[in-house]
Design a protein around this motif. Structure first.
Motif, PDB file in Angstrom:
ATOM      1  N   HIS A  60       0.922  -1.026  -0.158  1.00 54.79           N
ATOM      2  CA  HIS A  60      -0.065  -0.017  -0.096  1.00 54.79           C
ATOM      3  C   HIS A  60       0.874   1.198  -0.175  1.00 54.79           C
ATOM      4  N   ARG A  99       3.152  -5.765  -5.697  1.00 56.97           N
ATOM      5  CA  ARG A  99       1.820  -5.777  -6.401  1.00 56.97           C
ATOM      6  C   ARG A  99       1.797  -7.018  -7.352  1.00 56.97           C
ATOM      7  N   GLU A 122       0.162  -7.310 -10.027  1.00 58.49           N
ATOM      8  CA  GLU A 122       0.457  -6.863 -11.424  1.00 58.49           C
ATOM      9  C   GLU A 122       2.248  -6.663 -11.879  1.00 58.49           C
ATOM     10  N   ASP A 159      -2.977  -9.249  -2.977  1.00 59.40           N
ATOM     11  CA  ASP A 159      -3.150  -7.956  -3.543  1.00 59.40           C
ATOM     12  C   ASP A 159      -4.716  -7.790  -3.638  1.00 59.40           C
ATOM     13  N   GLU A 160      -5.314  -6.673  -3.021  1.00 56.89           N
ATOM     14  CA  GLU A 160      -6.668  -6.281  -2.972  1.00 56.89           C
ATOM     15  C   GLU A 160      -7.434  -5.967  -4.498  1.00 56.89           C
ATOM     16  N   THR A 161      -6.466  -5.631  -5.373  1.00 56.88           N
ATOM     17  CA  THR A 161      -7.044  -5.503  -6.615  1.00 56.88           C
ATOM     18  C   THR A 161      -7.414  -6.644  -7.408  1.00 56.88           C
ATOM     19  N   VAL A 162      -6.769  -7.489  -6.935  1.00 60.47           N
ATOM     20  CA  VAL A 162      -7.109  -8.868  -7.577  1.00 60.47           C
ATOM     21  C   VAL A 162      -7.777  -9.931  -6.796  1.00 60.47           C
TER      22      VAL A 162
END
Length: 395
Positions: free
Chosen positions: A29, A45, A47, A305-308
């Motif tokens: 973060h 991350r 990505e 990773d929260e985005t995933v």
């Protein structure tokens, strides 16, 4: 006076080592591309890690001064050795090894106290990893204790970044393997028909694979197997010990175990990181990493990773397995993943099947492992057998 470069974090600080997973979440973060003295450049991350994994031309695996076959190689050399190695983990070999693996798991679970507390890592997880690895490779039981001591010294040397000690540990392992190879050559046609003997017959190009290459392959398999399998078994047992409902669900529906195991090990990675070297300048998050920069891919962060994955601590059995980096991705994806999945499924089937309850011990807190290890260095558990000798579920 030469000024020391400014660093973004200290991976060896007490705060980080106290809870590695939480610390890596914070870095993802706060500073997802971070520079440190100990790990150089680190990517946190999902990505960015996936990008590095698939750009093997830009991120070389040739990071060691020693020969590391094949994961310390780049194409086309990597491709030649990978073709040799992959058949050792095919479906036929896994099917043949399954009853051997299960018998080891049955014996070790039976040796746990019938109703009492046990230090699970040393009394079970490490023994399981040692015994299944030796059995898979065809190694004698006399190597169990030397390998246990060797694994600990290897961890200590890596943590201290003591290059002399690391070399000494590597040479010690090499001596064990060269001795085994000599025994098999001296035995001739009477040599055991096992994986180690089979490796001695492999060819790369127009020649037989040499001893240095065999030693490197076996060292690579053993380092990865002993540390990650024992860490995985501890992480799985800890997670289920705190969730009796999930524990019972997996007893009643053992077909869910493969997905559950991968998901638990996504939440708490058994392998913290892997290394690469940048072959050209490359940019991540507005920061430019120079050519020859050493890069650490932080599996333990990328897989949370929260985005995933949304809330990284939410346990779900319906996730897309292609997103889980437990065994890596790209051309260097772990060839031993089928073996690891087999071993972890079987050991959890037996651990759950022979015990009606697994719980955290009262009054004794688990001790978390520190980098480069993951999981727990100590895990006191309480196990309880069924009232009768019947398994909780049958295979």
């Amino acid at each position: 006076m030469i000024e020391k470069p400014a660093y973004d974090w200290n991976p060896r600080s007490d705060d980080v080592q106290k809870d590695q997973i939480a610390a890596y979440d914070d870095m993802r973060h706060r500073c997802p591309v971070a520079h440190s003295e100990y790990l150089n450049w680190s990517l946190f991350r999902h990505e960015d890690v996936v990008r590095a994994l698939h750009a093997h031309e830009t991120f070389s695996n040739s990071v060691s001064n020693r020969l590391v076959v094949p994961n310390g190689m780049d194409p086309p050399q990597h491709t030649l050795y990978r073709r040799i190695i992959e058949p050792y983990f095919n479906a036929q070999r896994m099917e043949a090894f399954e009853p051997v693996c299960r018998q080891i798991a049955i014996e070790l679970v039976a040796n746990l106290p019938r109703a009492g507390e046990v230090e699970f890592i040393s009394a079970f997880a490490e023994d399981f990893a040692l015994r299944v690895q030796a059995a898979f490779l065809g190694w004698p039981t006399k190597l169990h204790e030397p390998l246990r001591r060797w694994t600990r010294r290897n961890h200590e040397a890596t943590l201290a970044r003591d290059r002399t000690a690391m070399e000494d540990v590597a040479y010690e392992f090499d001596r064990y393997i060269r001795s085994l190879l000599m025994e098999r050559r001296n035995a001739g046609a009477s040599a055991p028909n096992d994986l180690t003997t089979s490796l001695m017959r492999e060819r790369v190009g127009d020649r037989l694979i040499n001893d240095e290459e065999i030693v490197s392959i076996l060292r690579n398999w053993t380092v990865g197997e002993l540390s990650t399998i024992s860490a995985s078994v501890g992480i799985l047992a800890y997670y289920l010990a705190g969730r009796p409902d999930l524990q019972q669900q997996l007893r009643e529906q053992p077909a869910l175990l493969p997905a559950a195991i991968d998901e638990i090990l996504r939440i708490h990675a058994p392998l913290i990181a892997n290394r690469r070297i940048a072959t050209a300048p490359v940019e991540f998050c507005g920061r430019t990493l120079p050519a020859d920069a050493r890069v650490t891919l932080m599996w333990a962060s990328a897989n949370r990773d929260e985005t995933v994955f949304g809330d990284p601590d939410t346990f779900r059995l319906d996730r897309d397995p292609a997103l889980n980096l437990l065994y890596g991705a790209g051309i260097h994806i772990c060839p031993g993943a089928p073996l690891a999945r087999l071993e972890l499924r079987i050991v959890m089937e037996e651990l759950l099947g022979q015990n009606s309850r697994i719980a955290l011990a009262s009054g004794q807190a688990p001790v978390k492992a520190v980098y480069p290890a993951s999981g727990f260095s100590s895990l006191p558990l309480r196990v309880e057998r069924p009232a009768k000798d019947d398994a909780v579920f049958s295979q």
